[in-house]
Design a protein around this motif. Structure first.
Motif, mmCIF file in Angstrom:
data_model
loop_
_atom_site.group_PDB
_atom_site.id
_atom_site.type_symbol
_atom_site.label_atom_id
_atom_site.label_comp_id
_atom_site.label_asym_id
_atom_site.label_seq_id
_atom_site.Cartn_x
_atom_site.Cartn_y
_atom_site.Cartn_z
ATOM 1 N N HIS A 294 5.076 28.798 -33.120
ATOM 2 C CA HIS A 294 4.109 29.503 -32.217
ATOM 3 C C HIS A 294 2.985 29.916 -32.868
ATOM 4 C CE1 HIS A 294 7.475 31.128 -29.365
ATOM 5 N NE2 HIS A 294 7.576 29.863 -29.512
ATOM 6 N N VAL A 295 1.733 29.810 -32.369
ATOM 7 C CA VAL A 295 0.559 30.021 -33.192
ATOM 8 C C VAL A 295 -0.611 30.594 -32.263
ATOM 9 C CG1 VAL A 295 0.671 27.876 -34.625
ATOM 10 C CG2 VAL A 295 -0.190 27.761 -32.435
ATOM 11 N N VAL A 296 -1.500 31.432 -32.904
ATOM 12 C CA VAL A 296 -2.654 31.965 -32.420
ATOM 13 C C VAL A 296 -3.726 30.878 -33.024
ATOM 14 C CG1 VAL A 296 -4.187 33.741 -32.239
ATOM 15 C CG2 VAL A 296 -1.706 34.098 -31.905
ATOM 16 N N LEU A 297 -4.536 30.501 -32.190
ATOM 17 C CA LEU A 297 -5.859 29.702 -32.718
ATOM 18 C C LEU A 297 -7.023 30.874 -32.802
ATOM 19 C CD1 LEU A 297 -5.666 26.810 -30.424
ATOM 20 C CD2 LEU A 297 -4.368 27.196 -32.330
ATOM 21 N N THR A 298 -7.756 30.720 -33.959
ATOM 22 C CA THR A 298 -8.881 31.622 -34.024
ATOM 23 C C THR A 298 -10.078 30.754 -34.560
ATOM 24 O OG1 THR A 298 -9.256 33.530 -35.560
ATOM 25 C CG2 THR A 298 -8.342 31.904 -36.782
ATOM 26 N N PHE A 299 -10.943 31.609 -35.219
ATOM 27 C CA PHE A 299 -12.421 30.687 -35.394
ATOM 28 C C PHE A 299 -12.311 29.825 -36.573
ATOM 29 C CE2 PHE A 299 -11.944 34.508 -38.031
ATOM 30 C CZ PHE A 299 -12.289 34.094 -39.366
ATOM 31 N N ALA A 300 -13.159 28.621 -36.518
ATOM 32 C CA ALA A 300 -13.150 27.833 -37.459
ATOM 33 C C ALA A 300 -14.013 27.940 -38.814
ATOM 34 C CB ALA A 300 -13.909 26.592 -36.498
ATOM 35 N N PHE A 301 -13.560 27.534 -39.649
ATOM 36 C CA PHE A 301 -14.312 27.872 -41.109
ATOM 37 C C PHE A 301 -14.094 26.558 -41.979
ATOM 38 C CE2 PHE A 301 -10.137 30.088 -40.932
ATOM 39 C CZ PHE A 301 -9.639 29.599 -42.063
ATOM 40 N N CYS A 302 -14.846 26.446 -42.934
ATOM 41 C CA CYS A 302 -14.865 25.131 -43.880
ATOM 42 C C CYS A 302 -13.927 25.133 -44.494
ATOM 43 C CB CYS A 302 -16.133 24.912 -44.157
ATOM 44 S SG CYS A 302 -16.575 25.798 -45.740
ATOM 45 N N LYS B 148 0.051 30.868 -37.870
ATOM 46 C CA LYS B 148 1.635 31.285 -37.203
ATOM 47 C C LYS B 148 1.744 32.303 -36.949
ATOM 48 C CE LYS B 148 6.370 29.877 -38.865
ATOM 49 N NZ LYS B 148 7.040 28.987 -39.651
ATOM 50 N N VAL B 149 2.743 32.875 -35.751
ATOM 51 C CA VAL B 149 3.034 34.122 -35.587
ATOM 52 C C VAL B 149 4.485 34.010 -35.286
ATOM 53 C CG1 VAL B 149 0.806 34.816 -34.640
ATOM 54 C CG2 VAL B 149 2.396 33.858 -33.092
ATOM 55 N N ARG B 150 5.258 35.403 -35.326
ATOM 56 C CA ARG B 150 6.736 35.487 -35.103
ATOM 57 C C ARG B 150 7.083 35.214 -33.562
ATOM 58 N NH1 ARG B 150 7.259 42.028 -36.407
ATOM 59 N NH2 ARG B 150 9.309 41.606 -35.308
ATOM 60 N N ARG B 151 8.041 34.554 -33.797
ATOM 61 C CA ARG B 151 8.524 34.258 -32.330
ATOM 62 C C ARG B 151 9.158 35.016 -31.420
ATOM 63 N NH1 ARG B 151 11.171 28.168 -32.140
ATOM 64 N NH2 ARG B 151 9.881 27.251 -34.192
ATOM 65 N N ASP B 152 9.342 36.473 -31.855
ATOM 66 C CA ASP B 152 9.853 37.610 -30.982
ATOM 67 C C ASP B 152 8.648 38.191 -30.427
ATOM 68 O OD1 ASP B 152 9.201 38.544 -33.386
ATOM 69 O OD2 ASP B 152 10.445 40.331 -33.429
ATOM 70 N N ALA B 153 7.350 37.752 -30.824
ATOM 71 C CA ALA B 153 6.466 38.374 -29.996
ATOM 72 C C ALA B 153 6.002 37.526 -28.832
ATOM 73 C CB ALA B 153 5.231 38.325 -30.925
ATOM 74 N N PRO B 154 5.564 38.271 -27.587
ATOM 75 C CA PRO B 154 5.136 37.649 -26.423
ATOM 76 C C PRO B 154 3.832 36.604 -26.551
ATOM 77 C CG PRO B 154 4.453 40.092 -26.249
ATOM 78 C CD PRO B 154 5.207 39.850 -27.649
ATOM 79 N N LEU B 155 4.451 35.534 -26.807
ATOM 80 C CA LEU B 155 3.040 34.639 -26.919
ATOM 81 C C LEU B 155 1.985 34.529 -26.019
ATOM 82 C CD1 LEU B 155 2.166 32.445 -28.884
ATOM 83 C CD2 LEU B 155 3.478 30.861 -27.742
ATOM 84 N N GLU B 156 2.032 34.656 -24.834
ATOM 85 C CA GLU B 156 1.178 34.690 -23.631
ATOM 86 C C GLU B 156 0.274 35.970 -23.782
ATOM 87 O OE1 GLU B 156 3.462 36.819 -19.944
ATOM 88 O OE2 GLU B 156 2.897 34.832 -19.815
ATOM 89 N N LEU B 157 0.528 37.038 -24.680
ATOM 90 C CA LEU B 157 -0.119 38.034 -24.862
ATOM 91 C C LEU B 157 -1.280 37.870 -25.857
ATOM 92 C CD1 LEU B 157 1.650 41.232 -24.520
ATOM 93 C CD2 LEU B 157 -0.478 40.802 -23.215
ATOM 94 N N LEU B 158 -0.826 36.820 -26.844
ATOM 95 C CA LEU B 158 -1.485 37.021 -28.277
ATOM 96 C C LEU B 158 -2.745 36.165 -28.469
ATOM 97 C CD1 LEU B 158 1.700 36.184 -30.404
ATOM 98 C CD2 LEU B 158 0.947 38.619 -29.430
#
Length: 369
Positions: free
Chosen positions: A82-90, A157-167
């Motif tokens: 499970h992942v949260v996508l964030t800003f790009a950096f070099c 990467k984020v923990r699997r017990d967190a509600p992914l649709e909120l993150l």
């Protein structure tokens, strides 16, 4: 592979849902099935006719989802994460090497250029009426889509017990507001904060300030329903600028001004107010500014008493560390950012844009089909 995406095209103020082709992965890429994506004011600005972002383009930069495939050089992620996508950096410049990726020397082209460093895009439209390449890689993701390609370093990467649709909003808006207080200001117990603008960034800053033990938190806005929520989330005072001049009221409440002021509006007169309410040695942070690059007159004499002005990008976050930390705070019940959220189906994206612009929705999240 075939995906469904929301495309901004020239001459059309509304985004159109289209079937696109998503190209293959490069060695450092990950393919993410998007579960949900937040809608941010930056998306609205980037979709406007005045935006420098190239068209046609798939926007979206607060994606959350599940890794489906990884490139040959990827080491920190595997399919199923499970992942949260964030800003790009070099990852290579001095800021990135010193663990300050929010201030990457190539921040603007990597996030707003909407093309890979070699000039290519992973997206293509095959429809007869609008064939050809579509700009992608917005903030290294273009997450207004059922699938997105990100690089390993901006997929967190984020923990699997967190509600992914909120993150998803943790990848930009919520990270920016909370990070301004926790990372950049490093606010300590007993210090004071004024927040100008109580959208998702401002309310995230208020929650972070309460978490940090602030002695006084002042919220400033023109939307009464947002000010009510600000009080519920930790603000001690809420100033409705429709009725009360903010600067005079903050000085009346505090006597000497506040230790920190955060402007989330990018409106020049409001930004100046944020400077004017600082106590000696106080710090004012700006997280955005006018897109037409108009300049702000700065009261130099007032700054001589140790007052400081800071530009803050993405909450001065190191996302691999900060986003999981925010998830932990949420699951502990100490950072209830779910109070900001309204869910929309993906095909209601234009309604979500409208509600953000009107101020009736604080943080819309689009659920993918």
């Amino acid at each position: 592979m075939h995906i469904r995406a929301a495309v901004a095209r020239d001459g059309n103020p509304a985004l159109s849902l289209e079937d696109l082709e998503l190209g293959p992965l490069r060695p450092n890429d990950v393919l993410v099935r998007i579960v949900a994506t937040g809608v941010c004011h930056t998306d609205l600005k980037s979709a406007s006719a005045l935006s420098p972002v190239p068209r046609p383009v798939v926007l979206g930069h607060e994606g959350a989802g599940v890794v489906e495939q990884v490139g040959s050089a990827v080491r920190k992620l595997v399919p199923g994460d499970h992942v949260v996508l964030t800003f790009a950096f070099c990852g290579q410049c001095r800021s990135c090497q010193e663990a300050e990726p929010a201030y990457c020397y190539h921040q603007w082209p990597l996030n707003f250029g909407c093309r890979r460093p070699d000039g290519t895009t992973p997206l293509r439209a095959e429809a007869v009426e609008n064939p050809g390449p579509v700009h992608g890689d917005f903030f290294g993701q273009s997450a207004f889509a059922t699938h997105a390609i990100a690089e390993e370093r901006n997929a967190i990467k984020v923990r699997r017990d967190a509600p992914l649709e909120l993150l998803g909003p943790l990848g930009c808006g919520i990270q920016t507001g909370a990070g301004a207080v926790l990372n950049d200001f490093a606010l300590r117990p007993g210090q004071s904060l004024a927040v100008f603008g109580t959208g998702s960034l401002g309310l995230s800053a208020i929650m972070a300030a309460r978490l940090s033990g602030a002695s006084r938190i002042i919220a400033v806005d023109r939307h009464r329903h947002r000010l009510e929520l600000a009080r519920e989330l930790g603000a001690d005072e809420a100033i409705d600028v429709n009725d009360t001049p903010a600067t005079a009221e903050i000085m009346r409440l505090t006597g000497e001004g506040v230790d920190f002021a955060l402007d989330t509006t990018g409106v020049l007169p409001v930004m100046r107010e944020a400077i004017d309410v600082l106590a000696p040695r106080g710090t004012c942070g700006f997280v955005t500014g006018p897109w037409d690059r108009r300049e702000l007159p700065v009261p130099v004499h007032q700054l001589l008493l140790g007052r400081k002005i800071r530009g803050i990008v993405e909450g001065n976050s190191n996302p691999d560390l900060f986003i999981p930390r925010l998830v932990d705070f949420f699951l502990q019940g100490r950072f209830p950012f779910d109070r900001l959220v309204s869910f929309y189906p993906f095909d209601a994206i234009n309604q979500a844009f409208h509600d953000v612009e009107a101020g009736t929705a604080i943080k819309p999240i689009l659920r993918m089909p």
